[in-house]
Write a protein that holds these residues in place. Structure first.
Motif, short mmCIF file in Angstrom:
data_model
loop_
_atom_site.label_atom_id
_atom_site.label_comp_id
_atom_site.label_asym_id
_atom_site.label_seq_id
_atom_site.Cartn_x
_atom_site.Cartn_y
_atom_site.Cartn_z
N GLN A 8 8.36 2.47 5.85
CA GLN A 8 7.38 1.49 5.39
C GLN A 8 7.64 1.10 3.94
OE1 GLN A 8 5.24 -0.15 7.31
NE2 GLN A 8 4.71 -1.36 5.52
N ALA A 9 8.00 2.08 3.11
CA ALA A 9 8.31 1.79 1.71
C ALA A 9 9.51 0.85 1.61
CB ALA A 9 8.59 3.08 0.94
N LEU A 10 10.52 1.06 2.45
CA LEU A 10 11.69 0.18 2.46
C LEU A 10 11.32 -1.24 2.87
CD1 LEU A 10 14.42 2.53 3.95
CD2 LEU A 10 14.23 1.72 1.59
N CYS A 11 10.45 -1.36 3.87
CA CYS A 11 9.98 -2.70 4.28
C CYS A 11 9.27 -3.39 3.13
CB CYS A 11 9.06 -2.59 5.49
SG CYS A 11 9.89 -2.16 7.02
N GLU A 12 8.43 -2.65 2.41
CA GLU A 12 7.70 -3.23 1.28
C GLU A 12 8.65 -3.60 0.14
OE1 GLU A 12 4.41 -0.69 0.22
OE2 GLU A 12 3.60 -0.77 2.25
N LEU A 13 9.66 -2.77 -0.10
CA LEU A 13 10.64 -3.08 -1.13
C LEU A 13 11.44 -4.33 -0.76
CD1 LEU A 13 11.88 0.49 -2.05
CD2 LEU A 13 10.80 -1.15 -3.61
N THR A 61 13.99 9.06 10.37
CA THR A 61 13.61 9.13 8.97
C THR A 61 12.09 9.12 8.88
OG1 THR A 61 13.70 6.74 8.78
CG2 THR A 61 15.68 7.94 8.19
N SER A 62 11.60 9.43 7.74
CA SER A 62 10.16 9.48 7.51
C SER A 62 9.54 8.10 7.72
CB SER A 62 9.90 9.94 6.07
OG SER A 62 8.58 9.66 5.69
N PRO A 96 0.80 -1.24 0.00
CA PRO A 96 0.00 0.00 0.00
C PRO A 96 0.83 1.29 0.00
CG PRO A 96 -0.08 -1.07 2.15
CD PRO A 96 0.60 -2.01 1.21
N THR A 97 1.97 1.29 0.67
CA THR A 97 2.79 2.50 0.71
C THR A 97 3.37 2.79 -0.66
OG1 THR A 97 3.34 2.01 3.00
CG2 THR A 97 4.70 3.66 1.89
N LEU A 98 3.88 1.76 -1.32
CA LEU A 98 4.42 1.95 -2.67
C LEU A 98 3.33 2.40 -3.63
CD1 LEU A 98 6.83 -1.13 -2.90
CD2 LEU A 98 7.44 1.26 -2.46
#
Length: 134
Positions: free
Chosen positions: A82-87, A76-77, A6-8
């Protein structure tokens, strides 16, 4: 598939299957996430997307801000985290912590090579423009 990331998806990324890698670096008071895609030769779609996440302003004493502990404390933001976790989930990265000196060295060398290619391309373009003026 956007429900899995969802974040991506919120960041405007739609072609999850085409993501090949990503790069995270710090520029001044911001974190820059660059996502690279697999694209067929001749494709008009962009090969990468760049996202900038501002860091909060410094609230600590100036002497403390110059220490390594301060840089480790800086936040960090949450969207970036969350985007890094999803990546990591998407790309199948086992260890999300990439703080080793080897990874840093490889990343810096890759950044340097990229900068050299960009500069060479710009110099070639300027030379062509100069030749066109003669």
């Amino acid at each position: 598939m956007s429900h899995s990331y969802p974040t991506l998806a919120q960041m405007g990324i739609t072609s999850f299957d085409n993501i090949s890698r990503y790069q995270l670096r710090r520029e001044g008071r911001a974190d820059v996430l660059k996502i690279y895609y697999h694209r067929p030769k001749g494709s008009l779609l962009s090969r990468s997307k760049k996202f900038t996440f501002a860091r909060p302003k410094s609230l600590g004493p100036m002497e403390f801000q110059k220490t390594e502990q301060w840089h480790q404390l800086e936040d960090t933001s949450p969207v970036l985290r969350q985007a890094l976790c999803e990546l990591h989930q998407l790309l199948g990265v086992d260890n999300p912590v990439e703080d080793s000196a080897d990874n840093t060295k490889v990343q810096l060398l890759a950044d340097l090579e990229h900068m050299e290619r960009v500069m060479q391309s710009k110099l070639d373009e300027l030379r062509r423009q100069i030749e066109a003026l003669k």
